[in-house]
Write a protein that holds these residues in place. Sequence first.
Motif, PDB file in Angstrom:
ATOM      1  N   LEU A 151      42.291  56.377 -17.517  1.00 41.23           N
ATOM      2  CA  LEU A 151      43.533  57.095 -17.768  1.00 41.23           C
ATOM      3  C   LEU A 151      44.700  56.113 -17.853  1.00 41.23           C
ATOM      4  O   LEU A 151      44.557  54.938 -17.490  1.00 41.23           O
ATOM      5  N   PRO A 152      45.851  56.577 -18.337  1.00 48.54           N
ATOM      6  CA  PRO A 152      47.027  55.690 -18.343  1.00 48.54           C
ATOM      7  C   PRO A 152      47.455  55.323 -16.921  1.00 48.54           C
ATOM      8  O   PRO A 152      46.990  55.912 -15.942  1.00 48.54           O
ATOM      9  N   ALA A 153      48.350  54.372 -16.832  1.00 48.38           N
ATOM     10  CA  ALA A 153      48.948  53.927 -15.566  1.00 48.38           C
ATOM     11  C   ALA A 153      47.903  53.370 -14.600  1.00 48.38           C
ATOM     12  O   ALA A 153      48.020  53.528 -13.380  1.00 48.38           O
ATOM     13  N   ARG A 154      46.852  52.723 -15.152  1.00 51.16           N
ATOM     14  CA  ARG A 154      45.796  52.068 -14.370  1.00 51.16           C
ATOM     15  C   ARG A 154      44.975  53.033 -13.520  1.00 51.16           C
ATOM     16  O   ARG A 154      44.309  52.623 -12.573  1.00 51.16           O
ATOM     17  N   LEU A 155      45.006  54.303 -13.848  1.00 54.95           N
ATOM     18  CA  LEU A 155      44.233  55.308 -13.124  1.00 54.95           C
ATOM     19  C   LEU A 155      42.910  55.575 -13.822  1.00 54.95           C
ATOM     20  O   LEU A 155      42.715  55.232 -14.982  1.00 54.95           O
ATOM     21  N   GLY A 156      41.985  56.205 -13.106  1.00 57.10           N
ATOM     22  CA  GLY A 156      40.696  56.561 -13.683  1.00 57.10           C
ATOM     23  C   GLY A 156      40.023  57.650 -12.875  1.00 57.10           C
ATOM     24  O   GLY A 156      40.337  57.867 -11.701  1.00 57.10           O
ATOM     25  N   LEU A 157      39.094  58.358 -13.506  1.00 56.15           N
ATOM     26  CA  LEU A 157      38.314  59.411 -12.863  1.00 56.15           C
ATOM     27  C   LEU A 157      36.834  59.079 -12.967  1.00 56.15           C
ATOM     28  O   LEU A 157      36.386  58.499 -13.961  1.00 56.15           O
TER      29      LEU A 157
END
Length: 202
Positions: A151-157
């Motif tokens: 995901l954007p902003a260095r996030l992830g699922l």
Amino acid sequence: MIKKILLTNFLLFCVIFSSVAQKFELGLKGGGNFATQKLNTIQGIQSVTGFHLGGFVYFKLPILFGIQAEAYYSQQGSQFSVNQIIKTNNLDYINIPVLIRNDFGPFNFHFGPQFGILTDASVSFNNVKNNIKNQLTSRDFSLVAGIGLRLPARLGLTIRYVKGLKNISDPNILNTETKNTMFQFSVKYSLIQLGVKKKKKD
């Protein structure tokens, strides 16, 4: 002194591999567990909820796949009924998966072995908690498979299935077979993220 040496070696390992890796990530992860157990002497076992929290490091090697190693604290166990008494196994682990990861755009597929270190174990019933750590083996071994989304902003699922392959009951104490199983839902944040292409703004 030993902790300082291990930390220094780990940082050196990260620097060396990040210098040759096409992608490099270092970050934190956490989320929920939906855990259960396979008990060969009990039917109607139900899952319990818990959480996991830890960190990860990922190296995309100059080949088709990369390696993602993790270390995290995890709450696991199961709930079952014996003679109409509901009991809950509560197990705490430090899990260390070493996974092969292949990225497809923002998605990734990962699989591999996971090594577990038991830190605490108890069974609860009628508001009473009894320690059962001495009835279980101190190590667990599982197989992991999952998918992830960047995901954007260095996030992830991440959604992951963990299948226990090792009997964790101590055969010298219990005449039963117990294996851990769980689904995990995680959110990750990359503290360091190198080699990931960002979308250009129009």
